[in-house]
Design an enzyme around this catalytic site. Structure first.
Site, PDB file in Angstrom:
ATOM      1  CB  SER A   1      40.020  34.351  40.084  1.00 35.99           C
ATOM      2  OG  SER A   1      40.536  34.340  41.396  1.00 35.99           O
ATOM      3  CG  HIS A   2      44.344  35.445  40.538  1.00 35.09           C
ATOM      4  ND1 HIS A   2      43.547  34.324  40.541  1.00 35.09           N
ATOM      5  CD2 HIS A   2      45.517  35.068  39.985  1.00 35.09           C
ATOM      6  CE1 HIS A   2      44.222  33.318  39.997  1.00 35.09           C
ATOM      7  NE2 HIS A   2      45.417  33.740  39.652  1.00 35.09           N
TER       8      HIS A   2
ATOM      9  CG  ASP B   1      40.581  37.291  44.378  1.00 33.68           C
ATOM     10  OD1 ASP B   1      39.694  37.582  45.213  1.00 33.68           O
ATOM     11  OD2 ASP B   1      40.593  36.204  43.785  1.00 33.68           O
TER      12      ASP B   1
ATOM     13  CG  ASP C   1      36.695  35.761  42.530  1.00 30.48           C
ATOM     14  OD1 ASP C   1      37.877  36.029  42.828  1.00 30.48           O
ATOM     15  OD2 ASP C   1      36.256  34.590  42.536  1.00 30.48           O
TER      16      ASP C   1
ATOM     17  CG  ASP D   1      38.066  33.517  45.429  1.00 29.96           C
ATOM     18  OD1 ASP D   1      38.859  34.414  45.078  1.00 29.96           O
ATOM     19  OD2 ASP D   1      37.890  32.473  44.761  1.00 29.96           O
ATOM     20  NE  ARG D   2      43.049  33.228  43.990  1.00 28.43           N
ATOM     21  CZ  ARG D   2      43.978  32.566  43.332  1.00 28.43           C
ATOM     22  NH1 ARG D   2      45.246  32.866  43.520  1.00 28.43           N
ATOM     23  NH2 ARG D   2      43.659  31.609  42.490  1.00 28.43           N
TER      24      ARG D   2
ATOM     25  CE  LYS E   1      40.526  30.783  46.089  1.00 29.71           C
ATOM     26  NZ  LYS E   1      40.303  29.533  45.370  1.00 29.71           N
TER      27      LYS E   1
END
Length: 560
Positions: A116-117, A288, A290, A292-293, A389
């Protein structure tokens, strides 16, 4: 030629317990002998009999070790009876795209390669998580089953000689011990872009972005932070909506994100904030690793908190064709998220759910038809179009609201606060703290706030007084399947609706991250400076938690 399945002896590794978003460790951990093989084998076995003859989606955020892990998953899946894999070209798929592909192809699930982030590169983080057939992250019962298998594993299955070039789009068929196995390497963005065209009115948005409808082009600064969204950003914002090349930056996915920390907040997206602060842009956005954010900022870097972002989109859902067609069900937020959307739900007569941190908790409510929009304070916003998300979706939603209202972002927020009041919100992150003192801090604070005499107690600071209405270690009973999640974070709710939340995060790869959340509600004083308005409650939170004493930190690593 028929390829043979090899059974490889192995031993368990300690600590392969998935957190709220899968297993995240340093690359050096994942590249230990059999480490990745063990965990992927456990994912496959956890699916039981449903795995044989199934279709799975595989892809990730392009970080270091992503392509090698994807190719390894192909060889493991072939040996375990999977019938077909849909693999993103070069192993690249955004997390929202994986969710969309699972749902559109009625796949058994998807293996997502992302941390992710978290930073990428050979010295940094990698991650693997499993998404189920609804497209959402595996629920607790499933991840617990994965973990149990990792503690007992003695062997994994592999088709060692299976060679596949995942850099080229196309279909390749294999014979695995007499059974067919197909790998379809797909264009990473095509399905997702089609999905967004079904949700939003791209023709209307193109006229708005280009200036055809208003006489003035929308000035955008979209920062993909060298993460997975780069290709999606270019196709949607440049090719479909007609934005100029200068509207997008950092659109090449890189194994180490070009040295950037792909976390869309005011600290790590400072380049975007500084650029937009000069006043030349109407909207800035970052994503981010991937995809999703998201972070949204307006002209002169006017910051939209994730809690406000969720509430504003909820208020203006009529601006998005998808909701005109499918209707508006309930809203939801993670427990630490400021309760701004609750006020919108109350006004619109919709159910509002408060769930633990982790997108998987929204999935059951969506599948039951009780939820259409949800969000987390950690820069996650999404709807029931998928079960993750979705950063790009959120930006398209905001552009739709701007087009619908004819207003800029700051004016949209000020209008919203004038109706609903304002939840001033901040999050303090204390990263990579020693675990034992942090656990002691949480235990001590829980004892304090759950004592009978705590309710009704008043705390004062900076001329403000807050009286405790309720306090607990948050637990959640899923209204659909009645499953229970306990110890989800310490929560103090005051009589005016303000809140303090403290929790330890499970998404880091080393040490403990303490998160302190401050949600200070004001009905009338909505145009104050956030740092000033929040300070009294921050001081009270530090007093109650004794956080500086236990962590040895006088300041957080990151302030959001």
């Amino acid at each position: 030629m028929s390829l043979t399945v090899e059974i490889v002896a192995t031993k368990p590794y300690e600590g392969q317990k998935p957190g709220t978003s899968g297993l995240r460790k340093k690359v050096k951990v994942f590249t230990q002998p059999n480490y990745t093989e063990n965990f992927v084998q456990a994912i496959l076995e956890a699916n039981g009999a449903a795995l044989v003859g199934s279709t799975l989606v595989v892809g990730g955020d392009g970080r270091f070790y992503c392509k090698e892990a994807a190719e390894l998953i192909v060889r493991l899946s072939a040996a375990n009876g999977v019938s077909k894999l849909l693999v993103g070209q070069n192993g690249i798929l955004s997390t929202p795209a994986v969710s969309s592909l699972i749902r559109h192809n009625k796949a058994l699930g998807g293996i997502v390669l992302t941390a992710s982030h978290n930073p990428g590169g050979p010295e940094n983080d990698f991650g693997i998580k499993f998404n189920c057939e609804n497209g959402g992250p595996a629920p607790d019962a499933f991840t617990n089953h994965i973990y149990k298998i990792t503690t007992e594993i003695k062997e994994y299955k592999l088709v060692r000689n299976l060679q596949i070039d995942i850099s080229k789009v196309g279909v390749t068929s294999f014979d695995i011990a007499g059974k067919p196995f197909t790998v379809e390497v797909i264009d990473s963005v095509a399905n997702y872009v089609r999905h967004m065209e079904e949700i939003f009115d791209f023709a209307k948005l193109k006229d708005f972005v280009s200036g055809k409808a208003t006489g003035k082009p929308l000035k955008m600064r979209i920062d993909a932070m060298n993460g997975v969204t780069g290709s999606y950003v270019r196709e949607i914002f440049l090719n479909r909506l007609g934005a100029t090349e200068s509207s997008v930056v950092h659109t090449t996915p890189l194994p180490d994100f070009g040295g950037l920390h792909p976390d869309p907040n005011l600290t790590y997206a400072k380049d975007l904030v500084d650029t937009v602060a000069q006043g030349d842009y109407d909207i800035g956005a970052a994503f981010d690793g991937d995809g999703d954010r998201n972070m949204i900022i307006g002209s002169k870097a006017f910051f939209v908190t994730p809690s406000d972002s969720l509430a504003v989109i909820a208020h203006y859902l009529e601006a998005i064709p998808y909701f005109q067609k499918n209707g508006v069900q309930g809203f939801a937020r993670s427990m630490p998220t400021a309760s701004a959307v609750d006020l919108v739900g109350r006004k619109l007569g919709k159910e509002v759910f408060e769930v633990p941190t982790g997108w998987k908790y929204f999935g059951n409510l969506m599948d039951a038809g009780r939820l259409c929009l949800c969000g987390e304070e950690s820069f996650g916003t999404g709807s029931n179009h998928i079960r993750e998300k979705d950063g790009i979706w959120a930006v398209l939603a905001w552009i739709s609201v701007m087009q619908h209202t004819g207003k800029g972002i700051e004016d949209i927020l000020k209008q919203h606060w004038s109706v609903y009041g304002r939840n001033y919100f901040t999050r303090y992150d204390y990263e990579e703290c020693a675990s034992d003192p942090c656990n002691e801090m949480v235990a001590t604070m829980e004892k304090t706030i759950t004592a009978p005499e705590f309710v009704g107690k008043s705390y004062s600071s900076g001329g403000k007084t807050y009286k405790v209405k309720e306090a607990d270690n948050f637990s959640y009973t899923d209204p659909v399947d009645k499953s229970v999640a306990t110890k989800q974070g310490l929560r103090i709710v005051f009589e005016d609706g303000s809140r303090i939340v403290v929790r330890l995060s499970g998404t880091g790869s080393s040490g403990a991250t303490v998160r302190l959340y401050i949600d200070s509600y004001e009905k009338e004083n909505v145009l104050g400076q956030a740092s000033v308005m929040l300070k009294p409650l921050i001081d009270i939170a530090l007093e109650i938690s004794q956080l500086p004493k236990f962590t040895g930190r006088n300041a957080p690593t990151v302030i959001t």
